[in-house]
Write a protein that holds these residues in place. Structure first.
Motif, PDB file in Angstrom:
ATOM      1  N   ARG A  35      -7.125   6.272   6.506  1.00  0.00           N
ATOM      2  CA  ARG A  35      -5.919   6.890   5.582  1.00  0.00           C
ATOM      3  C   ARG A  35      -6.379   6.631   4.017  1.00  0.00           C
ATOM      4  NH1 ARG A  35      -1.014   2.906   7.226  1.00  0.00           N
ATOM      5  NH2 ARG A  35      -1.767   3.285   9.424  1.00  0.00           N
ATOM      6  N   ASP A  36      -7.179   5.595   3.791  1.00  0.00           N
ATOM      7  CA  ASP A  36      -7.461   5.254   2.581  1.00  0.00           C
ATOM      8  C   ASP A  36      -8.766   5.836   1.947  1.00  0.00           C
ATOM      9  OD1 ASP A  36      -5.328   3.037   2.617  1.00  0.00           O
ATOM     10  OD2 ASP A  36      -6.602   2.449   4.190  1.00  0.00           O
ATOM     11  N   GLY A  37      -9.368   6.546   2.549  1.00  0.00           N
ATOM     12  CA  GLY A  37     -10.576   7.460   2.237  1.00  0.00           C
ATOM     13  C   GLY A  37     -11.936   6.886   2.926  1.00  0.00           C
ATOM     14  N   ASN A  38     -11.926   5.568   3.535  1.00  0.00           N
ATOM     15  CA  ASN A  38     -12.912   5.004   4.580  1.00  0.00           C
ATOM     16  C   ASN A  38     -12.513   4.396   5.543  1.00  0.00           C
ATOM     17  OD1 ASN A  38     -12.185   3.333   2.298  1.00  0.00           O
ATOM     18  ND2 ASN A  38     -14.059   2.326   2.771  1.00  0.00           N
ATOM     19  N   TRP A  39     -13.160   3.958   6.327  1.00  0.00           N
ATOM     20  CA  TRP A  39     -12.702   3.256   7.632  1.00  0.00           C
ATOM     21  C   TRP A  39     -12.180   1.893   7.182  1.00  0.00           C
ATOM     22  CZ3 TRP A  39     -11.289   5.932  11.329  1.00  0.00           C
ATOM     23  CH2 TRP A  39     -12.166   7.002  11.753  1.00  0.00           C
ATOM     24  N   GLU A  40     -10.937   1.309   7.526  1.00  0.00           N
ATOM     25  CA  GLU A  40     -10.689   0.047   7.272  1.00  0.00           C
ATOM     26  C   GLU A  40      -9.724  -0.352   8.493  1.00  0.00           C
ATOM     27  OE1 GLU A  40     -11.205  -1.472   4.698  1.00  0.00           O
ATOM     28  OE2 GLU A  40     -11.652   0.098   3.004  1.00  0.00           O
ATOM     29  N   ILE A  41      -9.310  -1.710   8.640  1.00  0.00           N
ATOM     30  CA  ILE A  41      -9.124  -2.230   9.880  1.00  0.00           C
ATOM     31  C   ILE A  41      -7.467  -2.306   9.545  1.00  0.00           C
ATOM     32  CG2 ILE A  41      -9.000  -4.038  11.591  1.00  0.00           C
ATOM     33  CD1 ILE A  41     -11.539  -2.544  11.278  1.00  0.00           C
ATOM     34  N   TYR A  42      -6.561  -1.896  10.457  1.00  0.00           N
ATOM     35  CA  TYR A  42      -5.291  -2.112  10.273  1.00  0.00           C
ATOM     36  C   TYR A  42      -4.695  -2.833  11.611  1.00  0.00           C
ATOM     37  CZ  TYR A  42      -4.257   0.872   6.411  1.00  0.00           C
ATOM     38  OH  TYR A  42      -4.284   1.296   5.094  1.00  0.00           O
ATOM     39  N   PHE A  43      -3.531  -3.206  11.332  1.00  0.00           N
ATOM     40  CA  PHE A  43      -2.691  -4.273  12.107  1.00  0.00           C
ATOM     41  C   PHE A  43      -1.338  -4.076  12.232  1.00  0.00           C
ATOM     42  CE2 PHE A  43      -0.173  -8.234  12.295  1.00  0.00           C
ATOM     43  CZ  PHE A  43      -0.479  -8.865  13.625  1.00  0.00           C
ATOM     44  N   GLU A  44      -0.668  -4.294  13.379  1.00  0.00           N
ATOM     45  CA  GLU A  44       0.651  -4.240  13.853  1.00  0.00           C
ATOM     46  C   GLU A  44       1.104  -4.868  14.940  1.00  0.00           C
ATOM     47  OE1 GLU A  44       3.831  -3.530  13.024  1.00  0.00           O
ATOM     48  OE2 GLU A  44       3.391  -1.454  12.300  1.00  0.00           O
ATOM     49  N   VAL A  45       2.179  -5.655  14.711  1.00  0.00           N
ATOM     50  CA  VAL A  45       2.966  -6.492  15.904  1.00  0.00           C
ATOM     51  C   VAL A  45       3.946  -5.403  16.647  1.00  0.00           C
ATOM     52  CG1 VAL A  45       4.478  -8.155  16.217  1.00  0.00           C
ATOM     53  CG2 VAL A  45       2.925  -8.455  14.368  1.00  0.00           C
ATOM     54  N   ILE A  46       3.424  -5.572  17.957  1.00  0.00           N
ATOM     55  CA  ILE A  46       4.415  -4.602  18.571  1.00  0.00           C
ATOM     56  C   ILE A  46       5.528  -5.369  19.200  1.00  0.00           C
ATOM     57  CG2 ILE A  46       4.379  -3.242  20.908  1.00  0.00           C
ATOM     58  CD1 ILE A  46       1.741  -2.415  20.300  1.00  0.00           C
ATOM     59  N   ASP A  47       6.819  -5.241  19.192  1.00  0.00           N
ATOM     60  CA  ASP A  47       7.770  -6.167  19.537  1.00  0.00           C
ATOM     61  C   ASP A  47       8.859  -5.276  19.814  1.00  0.00           C
ATOM     62  OD1 ASP A  47       9.439  -8.214  20.311  1.00  0.00           O
ATOM     63  OD2 ASP A  47       9.686  -8.865  18.163  1.00  0.00           O
ATOM     64  N   ASP A  48       9.121  -4.468  20.801  1.00  0.00           N
ATOM     65  CA  ASP A  48       9.897  -3.307  21.127  1.00  0.00           C
ATOM     66  C   ASP A  48      10.408  -3.547  22.707  1.00  0.00           C
ATOM     67  OD1 ASP A  48       8.316  -0.469  22.280  1.00  0.00           O
ATOM     68  OD2 ASP A  48       7.614  -2.431  21.907  1.00  0.00           O
ATOM     69  N   PRO A  49      11.530  -3.248  22.816  1.00  0.00           N
ATOM     70  CA  PRO A  49      12.171  -3.310  24.168  1.00  0.00           C
ATOM     71  C   PRO A  49      11.478  -1.959  25.077  1.00  0.00           C
ATOM     72  CG  PRO A  49      13.638  -2.028  22.947  1.00  0.00           C
ATOM     73  CD  PRO A  49      12.815  -2.722  21.886  1.00  0.00           C
ATOM     74  N   TYR A  50      11.782  -2.330  26.402  1.00  0.00           N
ATOM     75  CA  TYR A  50      11.005  -1.239  27.098  1.00  0.00           C
ATOM     76  C   TYR A  50      12.000   0.252  27.148  1.00  0.00           C
ATOM     77  CZ  TYR A  50      10.308   1.228  31.641  1.00  0.00           C
ATOM     78  OH  TYR A  50       9.971   2.266  32.568  1.00  0.00           O
ATOM     79  N   SER A  51      11.446   1.228  26.921  1.00  0.00           N
ATOM     80  CA  SER A  51      12.226   2.330  27.080  1.00  0.00           C
ATOM     81  C   SER A  51      11.567   3.328  28.132  1.00  0.00           C
ATOM     82  CB  SER A  51      11.936   3.064  25.478  1.00  0.00           C
ATOM     83  OG  SER A  51      10.690   3.438  25.084  1.00  0.00           O
ATOM     84  N   PRO A  52      12.261   3.805  28.810  1.00  0.00           N
ATOM     85  CA  PRO A  52      11.805   4.717  30.126  1.00  0.00           C
ATOM     86  C   PRO A  52      11.646   6.041  29.701  1.00  0.00           C
ATOM     87  CG  PRO A  52      14.077   4.351  30.568  1.00  0.00           C
ATOM     88  CD  PRO A  52      13.605   3.285  29.278  1.00  0.00           C
TER      89      PRO A  52
END
Length: 695
Positions: A678-695
């Motif tokens: 998204r920044d014009g070249n390849w970069e590493i991105y990070f995210e924390v997943i902390d969500d409840p189960y959604s059927p």
């Protein structure tokens, strides 16, 4: 004159070649442009020409036209190498994709790659009609018929090149090419001249005669183009070879497929507008550099290629990486950007122990690919500086990371010793300090080790660690092996063979205590299909069971990833059986012999690939790359009941750019990393997943 195929009457073609070429050479000599723009590109591969019979011979006795006429009017790279499998099918794939992608070679078997080709990049970038892009091959059509398009969901058959099987002789290939030019005036053409390789397997006389013949044919092609009004002064010609032949110290010219210098060394001759004249470049280069260089010439991006643009050849070097016109990050797409260096940061892997996170990736900010590392002590809120972990004098790629409490082990594939080897570094203090790089497995030039096969390590190494370091390594033309180190990687035990057969370097390795599992994809030779196999050890790798298939298919089953708990083995993979790729899942009860049931987890309709799977105390997580939104985005889903039911697909990224190669880890939370442009070249991105189960 009644012509015959090369196998029918090889000695006939020197005369036919002279007669045919004589007509073309009666034209005026071509002019060579010093400046100008390139609008059309011809890539010519001389199959199986050893460097010592080409530009390694300063007299050019076998290539007088290439050496004495074209070379002074172009740029010659003399230090070009095939860094993978030195056979026809894989060598050509390296050239057209810009990746060291393994491609099996077997008669009448066609195997496509997941990486896009230059033909797909070009046609998609400019919506070029198929008739303007061609692959012309001779007698090796069964080996090379997969060159014209890939399995990549964002590209594929919609953007394929036209494919022409031109018969068994190089003269027929030349004639077909001229016919295609006259009929369609193509702008990107890839040509395989196969007679040199065929002749090289038979006799020196046939081999050298075939070289002289193809030398004349290539020069006549260039002469023709430079006298054609649609090509003159705006066409570039690139001439190379896919592989060489054994040098005299390792068996001689009759065979190839090893890793001696004779098999690996190639060259690249470039002629055309804006290309420097009379220049010889000895900077190291690789076959994978050709694809991005073609992209630069025709001004289309090759974002998934690992090679570099060979910018030294151009008169005016205004080289900048060509990227899509992506919109910049607007904050709509979540994720924390972790890398900021000039260059590409790709294929991240993450591991966690509590709140301490460890990240490794491939990075070319220093001009060559290296393995980089960084850590977080607070669950990803802040991160250390980037650290070059590999510090290789060559190339370092394909890292694998494992964490056990404060012990961190990273293993990777390294070219510092002029062949691929496997190296490891270990930290005993959660990534603050590291041991020296230690050799795990090395390549042996034309060795008798492992059933007489030459040793190459082109596949992905995997590492797993608790009290000891356990590693699996994939050998080319040899087995998948396991080894264990009890002293931090200083010494390693005897290799244990897990599987001895043809398989793609796409596999997973996982262990708990003394229980170890390995899964991989294997090829059956009879179809395009890949099967998923597995093996296990319940005594820490001292002995292994008999390998056996989990899944069989006449299609592609790729990118397996596994996790386990006390009862089940869980497996996900990219499954192409519906005609496009979806993510499939199965769980296997490790205590019972039962047929596992398969679930298709995604409904991409376009293509979902590169899955990763994670087991926490109460949930399964699967993340993948999905192309349903018109570009590559990261999705995930969860299961609260060991895979019996699953949440809806949940989209992580929301940019017009590409987000790919996700990886998951669990410490105190679930952590996700991926590569993003998204920044014009390849970069590493990070995210924390902390969500409840959604059927």
């Amino acid at each position: 004159m009644q012509t015959k195929g090369i196998r029918g009457n090889f000695e006939l073609y020197p005369l036919l070649g002279l007669i045919t070429i004589g007509v073309i050479l009666s034209f005026s000599n071509p002019g060579y442009s010093q400046t100008g723009s390139i609008e059309k590109v011809f890539v010519v591969v001389i199959d199986g020409l050893r460097y010592s019979e080409a530009f390694g011979d300063s007299s050019y006795r076998y290539i007088p036209h290439l050496g004495n006429i074209l070379k002074p009017n172009g740029t010659l790279y003399t230090d070009v190498w095939n860094l993978g499998d030195t056979n026809t099918a894989p060598g050509h794939m390296y050239i057209v994709t810009g990746n060291w992608v393994y491609t099996p070679q077997y008669k009448n078997v066609r195997v496509r790659t997941i990486y896009p080709t230059i033909f797909e990049y070009y046609r998609k970038a400019y919506q070029v009609p198929q008739e303007k892009v061609w692959v012309v091959v001779g007698g090796k059509i069964s080996f090379l018929s997969a060159l014209n398009y890939s399995l990549n969901p964002a590209f594929g058959p919609t953007y394929q090149a036209s494919l022409e099987s031109a018969g068994d002789s190089d003269v027929q290939v030349w004639e077909k090419t001229i016919g295609i030019i006259e009929s369609y005036e193509p702008s990107l053409v890839f040509i395989n001249f196969g007679n040199v390789d065929y002749a090289g397997h038979h006799s020196w006389e046939m081999y050298t005669a075939a070289i002289r013949r193809v030398d004349r044919l290539i020069y006549s092609l260039w002469t023709y183009l430079e006298n054609h009004p649609q090509y003159q002064g705006k066409t570039a010609l690139l001439v190379t070879t896919d592989h060489g032949r054994h040098d005299e110290l390792h068996g001689g010219f009759l065979k190839h497929g090893g890793i001696c210098p004779g098999c690996k060394q190639s060259f690249l001759l470039a002629v055309g507008p804006g290309i420097r004249k009379g220049v010889e470049i000895r900077e190291p280069a690789s076959l994978v550099d050709i694809a991005p260089t073609v992209g630069y010439m025709l001004q289309f991006p090759t974002p998934f290629a690992k090679g570099r643009v060979l910018s030294e050849m151009f008169v005016t070097d205004n080289h900048t990486d060509i990227g899509y016109d992506f919109r910049q990050d607007t904050g709509l797409s979540p994720g924390t950007r972790l890398t900021y260096a000039v260059g590409a940061s790709v294929t991240p892997q993450i591991a966690a122990s509590g709140d301490i996170l460890h990240l490794v990736w491939e990075d070319n900010r220093e001009g060559t690919w290296q393995i980089y590392y960084k850590r977080s002590e607070d669950g990803g809120s802040s991160w250390s500086a980037d650290f070059n972990l590999s510090r290789s004098s060559g190339l370092a790629v394909e890292p694998s990371i494992s964490v056990f409490q404060e012990k961190v082990s990273v293993i990777w594939k390294d070219y510092r010793n002029n062949n691929w080897d496997i190296y490891l570094r270990q930290s005993l203090d959660a990534g603050q300090t590291w041991s020296p790089a230690r050799l795990v497995a090395r390549s042996y030039v034309e060795s008798s080790l492992f059933k007489g096969s030459p040793m190459i390590v082109p596949g992905l190494p995997k590492v797993n660690e608790e009290t000891d370091i356990r590693a699996t390594v994939r050998y080319h033309k040899g087995p998948l092996v396991y080894s264990k180190s009890e002293d931090g990687g200083v010494t390693w035990g005897t290799h244990k063979i897990i599987y001895d057969g043809l398989f793609i370097p796409s596999y997973a390795f996982l262990g708990r205590s003394n229980s170890l599992w390995v899964v991989w994809t294997a090829h059956r030779f009879t179809t395009e299909g890949w099967e998923i196999w597995y093996n296990f050890s319940f005594n820490g790798g001292d002995t292994w069971g008999e390998p056996h298939p989990l899944l069989s298919s006449n299609s592609y089953l790729l990118h397996p990833a596994i996790t386990v708990d006390e009862k089940y083995l869980y497996l996900v993979w990219s499954d192409f059986r519906t005609g496009h790729s979806e993510i499939s899942f199965l769980r296997n009860n490790r205590r019972k012999k039962e047929m596992p049931s398969i679930q298709v987890l995604t409904s991409s309709k376009i293509g979902a690939i590169f899955p990763t799977i994670l087991k926490t105390a109460d949930r399964l997580y699967v993340a993948w790359e999905d192309n349903r939104d018109g570009n590559k985005e990261i999705y995930y889903k969860t299961s609260p009941d060991n895979g019996l039911s699953w949440s809806a697909d949940m989209r992580i990224t929301h940019d017009d750019s590409n987000s790919t190669h996700p990886d998951l880890a669990y410490g105190n939370k679930v952590y996700l990393v991926w590569q993003d442009d998204r920044d014009g070249n390849w970069e590493i991105y990070f995210e924390v997943i902390d969500d409840p189960y959604s059927p």
